[in-house]
Scaffold this motif. Structure first.
Motif, PDB file in Angstrom:
ATOM      1  N   TYR A  45     -19.942   0.596  13.793  1.00  0.00           N
ATOM      2  CA  TYR A  45     -18.525   0.975  13.893  1.00  0.00           C
ATOM      3  C   TYR A  45     -18.499   2.138  12.886  1.00  0.00           C
ATOM      4  N   GLN A  46     -17.871   3.178  13.197  1.00  0.00           N
ATOM      5  CA  GLN A  46     -17.778   4.592  12.045  1.00  0.00           C
ATOM      6  C   GLN A  46     -16.129   4.602  12.213  1.00  0.00           C
ATOM      7  N   TRP A  47     -15.692   4.994  10.760  1.00  0.00           N
ATOM      8  CA  TRP A  47     -14.314   5.206  10.535  1.00  0.00           C
ATOM      9  C   TRP A  47     -14.114   6.339   9.533  1.00  0.00           C
ATOM     10  N   PHE A  48     -13.357   7.368  10.271  1.00  0.00           N
ATOM     11  CA  PHE A  48     -13.078   8.761   9.476  1.00  0.00           C
ATOM     12  C   PHE A  48     -11.782   8.819   8.818  1.00  0.00           C
ATOM     13  N   GLN A  49     -11.777   9.270   7.966  1.00  0.00           N
ATOM     14  CA  GLN A  49     -10.240   9.281   6.959  1.00  0.00           C
ATOM     15  C   GLN A  49      -9.807  10.658   7.453  1.00  0.00           C
ATOM     16  N   PRO A  50      -8.537  10.545   8.224  1.00  0.00           N
ATOM     17  CA  PRO A  50      -7.885  11.675   8.785  1.00  0.00           C
ATOM     18  C   PRO A  50      -7.817  12.799   7.545  1.00  0.00           C
ATOM     19  N   MET A  51      -8.034  13.845   8.203  1.00  0.00           N
ATOM     20  CA  MET A  51      -8.075  14.950   7.218  1.00  0.00           C
ATOM     21  C   MET A  51      -6.764  15.442   6.869  1.00  0.00           C
ATOM     22  N   GLY A  52      -6.549  15.714   5.345  1.00  0.00           N
ATOM     23  CA  GLY A  52      -5.449  15.885   4.581  1.00  0.00           C
ATOM     24  C   GLY A  52      -4.376  14.458   4.579  1.00  0.00           C
ATOM     25  N   ALA A  53      -4.839  13.576   4.833  1.00  0.00           N
ATOM     26  CA  ALA A  53      -4.211  12.424   4.831  1.00  0.00           C
ATOM     27  C   ALA A  53      -3.841  12.075   3.202  1.00  0.00           C
ATOM     28  N   LYS A  54      -2.669  11.846   2.882  1.00  0.00           N
ATOM     29  CA  LYS A  54      -2.117  11.746   1.601  1.00  0.00           C
ATOM     30  C   LYS A  54      -2.695  10.104   1.394  1.00  0.00           C
ATOM     31  N   LYS A  55      -2.222   9.280   2.358  1.00  0.00           N
ATOM     32  CA  LYS A  55      -2.537   7.856   2.391  1.00  0.00           C
ATOM     33  C   LYS A  55      -3.428   7.599   3.503  1.00  0.00           C
ATOM     34  N   ALA A  56      -4.917   7.258   2.915  1.00  0.00           N
ATOM     35  CA  ALA A  56      -5.845   6.951   4.134  1.00  0.00           C
ATOM     36  C   ALA A  56      -5.772   5.727   4.722  1.00  0.00           C
ATOM     37  N   PHE A  57      -5.110   4.735   4.356  1.00  0.00           N
ATOM     38  CA  PHE A  57      -5.027   3.427   4.752  1.00  0.00           C
ATOM     39  C   PHE A  57      -3.716   2.934   5.167  1.00  0.00           C
ATOM     40  N   LEU A  58      -3.186   2.442   6.394  1.00  0.00           N
ATOM     41  CA  LEU A  58      -1.948   1.880   6.592  1.00  0.00           C
ATOM     42  C   LEU A  58      -1.834   0.388   5.893  1.00  0.00           C
ATOM     43  N   GLN A  59      -0.743   0.230   5.233  1.00  0.00           N
ATOM     44  CA  GLN A  59      -0.456  -1.196   4.858  1.00  0.00           C
ATOM     45  C   GLN A  59      -0.513  -2.071   6.164  1.00  0.00           C
ATOM     46  N   ASN A  60      -0.937  -3.360   5.875  1.00  0.00           N
ATOM     47  CA  ASN A  60      -1.092  -4.296   7.160  1.00  0.00           C
ATOM     48  C   ASN A  60       0.492  -4.675   7.211  1.00  0.00           C
ATOM     49  N   ASN A  61       0.613  -4.744   8.543  1.00  0.00           N
ATOM     50  CA  ASN A  61       2.111  -5.221   8.955  1.00  0.00           C
ATOM     51  C   ASN A  61       2.118  -6.916   8.901  1.00  0.00           C
ATOM     52  N   GLN A  62       3.262  -7.248   9.558  1.00  0.00           N
ATOM     53  CA  GLN A  62       3.454  -8.653   9.462  1.00  0.00           C
ATOM     54  C   GLN A  62       2.240  -9.361  10.175  1.00  0.00           C
ATOM     55  N   TRP A  63       1.652  -8.637  11.224  1.00  0.00           N
ATOM     56  CA  TRP A  63       0.375  -9.397  11.818  1.00  0.00           C
ATOM     57  C   TRP A  63      -0.650  -9.334  11.116  1.00  0.00           C
ATOM     58  N   SER A  64      -0.836  -8.766  10.172  1.00  0.00           N
ATOM     59  CA  SER A  64      -2.106  -8.732   9.285  1.00  0.00           C
ATOM     60  C   SER A  64      -3.472  -7.920   9.965  1.00  0.00           C
ATOM     61  N   PHE A  65      -2.936  -6.759  10.774  1.00  0.00           N
ATOM     62  CA  PHE A  65      -3.934  -5.991  11.113  1.00  0.00           C
ATOM     63  C   PHE A  65      -3.245  -4.574  11.064  1.00  0.00           C
ATOM     64  N   ASP A  66      -4.270  -3.576  10.948  1.00  0.00           N
ATOM     65  CA  ASP A  66      -3.816  -2.171  11.077  1.00  0.00           C
ATOM     66  C   ASP A  66      -3.758  -1.589  12.653  1.00  0.00           C
ATOM     67  N   PRO A  67      -2.694  -1.507  13.261  1.00  0.00           N
ATOM     68  CA  PRO A  67      -2.829  -1.155  14.795  1.00  0.00           C
ATOM     69  C   PRO A  67      -3.428   0.231  15.038  1.00  0.00           C
ATOM     70  N   TYR A 107      -4.317 -14.211  20.059  1.00  0.00           N
ATOM     71  CA  TYR A 107      -5.551 -15.064  19.423  1.00  0.00           C
ATOM     72  C   TYR A 107      -5.373 -15.576  18.391  1.00  0.00           C
ATOM     73  N   ASN A 108      -4.743 -15.011  17.388  1.00  0.00           N
ATOM     74  CA  ASN A 108      -4.422 -15.504  15.980  1.00  0.00           C
ATOM     75  C   ASN A 108      -3.041 -16.228  15.760  1.00  0.00           C
ATOM     76  N   TYR A 109      -2.070 -16.373  16.594  1.00  0.00           N
ATOM     77  CA  TYR A 109      -1.008 -16.849  16.714  1.00  0.00           C
ATOM     78  C   TYR A 109      -0.710 -17.665  18.054  1.00  0.00           C
ATOM     79  N   ASP A 110      -0.110 -17.150  18.680  1.00  0.00           N
ATOM     80  CA  ASP A 110       0.378 -17.469  20.322  1.00  0.00           C
ATOM     81  C   ASP A 110       0.964 -16.470  21.102  1.00  0.00           C
TER      82      ASP A 110
END
Length: 190
Positions: A45-67, A107-110
């Motif tokens: 699995y390859q992941w590329f940082q979006p060009m020009g992104a000021k913040k490369a990673f989203l904060q996890n939401n209440q579901w604990s995954f990056d949508p 899967y993780n909750y219900d």
């Protein structure tokens, strides 16, 4: 099962990328519960940082995954091994990607938590992932629904999705799906 994770980012964000991408294995495990084996372990699995992104990673939401990460994995799942996807397969890949968070939450909750997630989504969800959820409801059996989806994923790019539904789930279900896809507004299930 091990998978190679490769990321292309700003060097100063390597530690953050490693922490962020630990989600990939959990996401794959959850989706494999519904869709069968991930078809591209060998590719990794390859992941590329979006060009020009000021913040490369989203904060996890209440579901604990990056949508966004989850949807990217789901699209790659569908398109893995397809040399030239046609427009109907791209539609399927988008619907698959937008429905993937529902499955991860289930899967993780219900199912109740997955329902809460769906209620929070907007029109884009209704027009794409809503198709899968409505089809799942129409079929009435998760076992039958997911088996039909797994068998389609094995053939992705080789057969039209509506044709596959007709062959595996019957003409009444295919007719329901066809009307869902042809109507501009989201159909109301009675």
């Amino acid at each position: 099962r091990n998978i190679a994770l490769t990321y292309y980012i700003q060097p100063s964000q390597a530690a953050e990328a490693q922490a962020h991408l630990t989600q990939v294995k959990r996401i794959l495990k959850g989706l494999e519960n519904f869709w069968g084996g991930y078809p591209a372990y060998e590719e990794g699995y390859q992941w590329f940082q979006p060009m020009g992104a000021k913040k490369a990673f989203l904060q996890n939401n209440q579901w604990s995954f990056d949508p966004l990460l989850l949807r990217d994995i789901a699209r790659k799942w569908v398109l893995s091994g397809v040399s030239r996807p046609d427009s109907s397969l791209m539609w399927f890949a988008d619907a698959f990607a937008y429905y993937a968070p529902v499955l991860i939450i289930e899967y993780n909750y219900d199912k109740s938590a997955a329902g809460d997630y769906m209620a929070l989504q907007g029109a884009e969800f209704d027009e794409t992932a809503g198709v899968f959820h409505s089809l799942r409801y129409q079929v009435g059996s998760d076992e039958v629904f997911f088996e039909a989806m797994r068998s389609y994923l094995d053939k992705a790019g080789k057969v039209n999705f509506v044709t596959h539904v007709d062959r595996t789930l019957g003409s009444e279900t295919a007719s329901f799906l066809d009307s869902y896809l042809e109507i501009e507004a989201t159909p109301i299930i009675e």
